[in-house]
Design a protein around this motif. Structure first.
Motif, PDB file in Angstrom:
ATOM      1  N   VAL A  20      -0.246   8.575   8.977  1.00 18.61           N
ATOM      2  CA  VAL A  20      -0.556   8.655   7.736  1.00 18.61           C
ATOM      3  C   VAL A  20      -0.331   7.568   6.710  1.00 18.61           C
ATOM      4  O   VAL A  20      -1.151   6.671   6.215  1.00 18.61           O
ATOM      5  CB  VAL A  20      -0.044   9.978   6.760  1.00 18.61           C
ATOM      6  N   GLY A  21       1.008   7.164   6.960  1.00 16.57           N
ATOM      7  CA  GLY A  21       1.609   5.826   5.967  1.00 16.57           C
ATOM      8  C   GLY A  21       0.932   4.745   6.438  1.00 16.57           C
ATOM      9  O   GLY A  21       0.294   4.057   5.327  1.00 16.57           O
ATOM     10  N   LEU A  22       0.999   4.435   7.552  1.00 17.36           N
ATOM     11  CA  LEU A  22       0.500   2.864   7.884  1.00 17.36           C
ATOM     12  C   LEU A  22      -0.874   2.843   7.754  1.00 17.36           C
ATOM     13  O   LEU A  22      -1.462   1.712   7.182  1.00 17.36           O
ATOM     14  CB  LEU A  22       0.854   2.583   9.294  1.00 17.36           C
ATOM     15  N   HIS A  75      -5.202   0.547   1.441  1.00 14.21           N
ATOM     16  CA  HIS A  75      -5.164   0.583  -0.029  1.00 14.21           C
ATOM     17  C   HIS A  75      -4.274  -0.669  -0.691  1.00 14.21           C
ATOM     18  O   HIS A  75      -4.379  -0.939  -1.781  1.00 14.21           O
ATOM     19  CB  HIS A  75      -4.874   1.930  -0.660  1.00 14.21           C
ATOM     20  N   ARG A  76      -3.264  -1.198   0.192  1.00 11.53           N
ATOM     21  CA  ARG A  76      -2.234  -1.859  -0.467  1.00 11.53           C
ATOM     22  C   ARG A  76      -1.972  -3.359   0.350  1.00 11.53           C
ATOM     23  O   ARG A  76      -1.298  -4.118  -0.052  1.00 11.53           O
ATOM     24  CB  ARG A  76      -0.958  -1.278  -0.478  1.00 11.53           C
ATOM     25  N   PRO A  80      -7.490  -6.433   7.673  1.00 10.75           N
ATOM     26  CA  PRO A  80      -8.768  -5.791   8.376  1.00 10.75           C
ATOM     27  C   PRO A  80      -8.678  -4.173   8.506  1.00 10.75           C
ATOM     28  O   PRO A  80      -7.606  -4.208   9.282  1.00 10.75           O
ATOM     29  CB  PRO A  80      -9.169  -6.771   9.581  1.00 10.75           C
ATOM     30  N   HIS A  81      -9.538  -3.605   7.925  1.00 10.15           N
ATOM     31  CA  HIS A  81      -9.621  -2.023   8.201  1.00 10.15           C
ATOM     32  C   HIS A  81      -9.744  -1.637   9.643  1.00 10.15           C
ATOM     33  O   HIS A  81      -9.300  -0.689   9.932  1.00 10.15           O
ATOM     34  CB  HIS A  81     -10.488  -1.490   7.314  1.00 10.15           C
ATOM     35  N   ALA A  82     -10.336  -2.794  10.466  1.00 13.88           N
ATOM     36  CA  ALA A  82     -10.540  -2.396  12.068  1.00 13.88           C
ATOM     37  C   ALA A  82      -9.241  -2.316  12.445  1.00 13.88           C
ATOM     38  O   ALA A  82      -9.278  -1.817  13.675  1.00 13.88           O
ATOM     39  CB  ALA A  82     -11.435  -3.259  12.276  1.00 13.88           C
ATOM     40  N   LEU A  83      -8.214  -2.520  11.970  1.00 11.47           N
ATOM     41  CA  LEU A  83      -7.037  -2.718  12.538  1.00 11.47           C
ATOM     42  C   LEU A  83      -6.409  -1.365  12.896  1.00 11.47           C
ATOM     43  O   LEU A  83      -5.343  -0.918  13.695  1.00 11.47           O
ATOM     44  CB  LEU A  83      -5.968  -3.502  12.064  1.00 11.47           C
TER      45      LEU A  83
END
Length: 429
Positions: free
Chosen positions: A242-244, A250-251, A255-258
């Motif tokens: 959840v955290g990572l 958001h912060r 890249p979101h693909a990571l």
């Protein structure tokens, strides 16, 4: 690497506990494959097939997590009185029934008890598997735990891959097929467990006698302290899952693909390193040391997140990958130490009920961990991660000290002659 793989294959062919352990490991691998498939597809199923909104899905999963908390102590209490083998088969059949009913129930009110029942059965099954392994593998339970976690992670990965195919197809029939395949995994696991020897999961005469004379885990403040602190040490699970991902999205500019890479990193590291970590932390005192190292490792992870993710895309990406690796190291340390200490700190004559209480720690973390991370840690920004790292380090040190004191007390009690009726409940370790 070849030597490591050859050793793993040799252990899988001849695990501690022999044929019964081999059958149980196969059952667990099949179960985790189905579970990984359902985890990957469940939220989308509830959204696009059952037509629930985000609030209803969140409430559904929250209630399921709370129901799961009750599964462990119920299983431990029953295991003091009934065959672990039969109880585990019953859990799989319970989960099968709940899965099949999902095919005909779609409203929120209908799905709520089914999802709660599935979660309760899932957590109960995990506690019973721990008890089975403790009895079959004996002093080599750390090796068994390493084999199990290797198989489980591979099963989760295979299950997620199968789910990806169904999700890509995207039809109602594809989602229903995933449910059926998950149900079949429960059937297969139950059939494999049924082939184990009846004596492997039987309630021992000593445990049966402990119903009347054995210590009560709910009145054992030392053991309850261990379980409470273990809830906090399980937060590495929430950080990874959840955290990572949320922090990256958001912060950071990474890249979101990571995000999917976090699971890949975790799976590969567990498969390659779990046997080594379990071999090192396979004794109670080393397990206590591993708890403190777990806290220190999580502190390093939190420092990386707080100070390493505020730069450009490449800097943030490298920091998030390093954080995922450190979280996995913490998980490797925690997974072996938590189980070893839960067994070693429990009185032998009431071990089933004690392990049932210990099994609550993971369930409580899964229910409360995401709320803590998204509510408190994220709200405080980088300072929140620094505070979390400091807390985990302190709790790890506190847990180590408390466990070492209890182990010393148990060893001293075992060396004393039994001279009074009330001393009959003192565990022998």
């Amino acid at each position: 690497m070849r030597t490591s793989n050859d050793g793993l294959l040799a252990q899988l062919r001849h695990p501690p506990g022999g044929r019964d352990a081999r059958l149980m490991l196969a059952a667990q691998g099949l179960d985790r494959t189905g579970t990984g498939m359902w985890w990957a597809a469940s939220v989308l199923y509830f959204t696009y097939v059952a037509h629930l909104d985000a609030r209803q899905v969140g409430l559904l999963l929250g209630v399921a997590a709370i129901a799961g908390v009750a599964g462990s102590p119920i299983a431990g209490w029953l295991a003091e009185r009934r065959s672990v083998r039969r109880l585990l088969i019953a859990c799989h059949l319970l989960r099968l029934a709940a899965m099949l009913l999902l095919l005909v129930c779609h409203g929120f009110g209908e799905l709520l008890p089914l999802v709660a029942l599935t979660s309760l059965g899932d957590r109960a099954a995990k506690t019973l598997e721990m008890l089975f392994a403790t009895r079959v593998a004996g002093q080599q339970r750390a090796v068994y735990q390493a084999l199990f976690r290797t198989i489980a992670n591979a099963g989760y990965a295979v299950g997620a891959g199968i789910a990806a195919i169904g999700i890509a197809i995207g039809t109602v029939g594809a989602y229903q097929a995933l449910i059926l395949v998950n149900g079949l995994s429960y059937v297969g696991a139950a059939l494999l467990i049924r082939r184990t020897g009846p004596e492997a999961g039987q309630t021992t005469a000593r445990a049966a006698a402990a119903e009347q004379t054995g210590p009560n885990p709910w009145r054992d403040r030392g053991y309850l302290l261990f379980v409470l602190l273990d809830v906090v040490m399980n937060l590495d699970d929430g950080v990874l899952n959840v955290g990572l991902p949320l922090w990256l999205i958001h912060r950071t500019h990474a890249p979101h693909a990571l995000v999917p890479a976090f699971l890949v990193i975790n799976t590969v590291m567990v498969v390659l390193l779990q046997m080594r970590f379990s071999g090192w932390a396979g004794t109670p005192r080393r397990a206590a040391t591993a708890v403190a190292l777990n806290g220190a490792t999580m502190l390093a992870c939190c420092l990386v997140i707080a100070f390493g993710t505020g730069g450009g895309a490449w800097t943030a990406a490298l920091a998030m990958v390093l954080a995922a690796m450190l979280t996995t190291v913490a998980e490797l340390l925690r997974s072996v130490s938590s189980w070893e200490l839960a067994v070693s700190l429990a009185p032998e004559q009431a071990r089933a009920s004690y392990l049932g209480v210990a099994g609550m720690s993971q369930s409580i973390e899964k229910a409360a961990g995401p709320l803590l991370l998204t509510g408190a840690v994220f709200a405080a920004g980088p300072a929140g991660w620094l505070a979390l790292g400091a807390v985990l380090t302190g709790v790890g040190a506190l847990q180590r000290g408390a466990c070492l004191r209890r182990l010393t007390a148990l060893r001293a009690a075992a060396a004393e002659p039994v001279t009074a009726p009330q001393e009959a409940a003192v565990p022998a370790n």
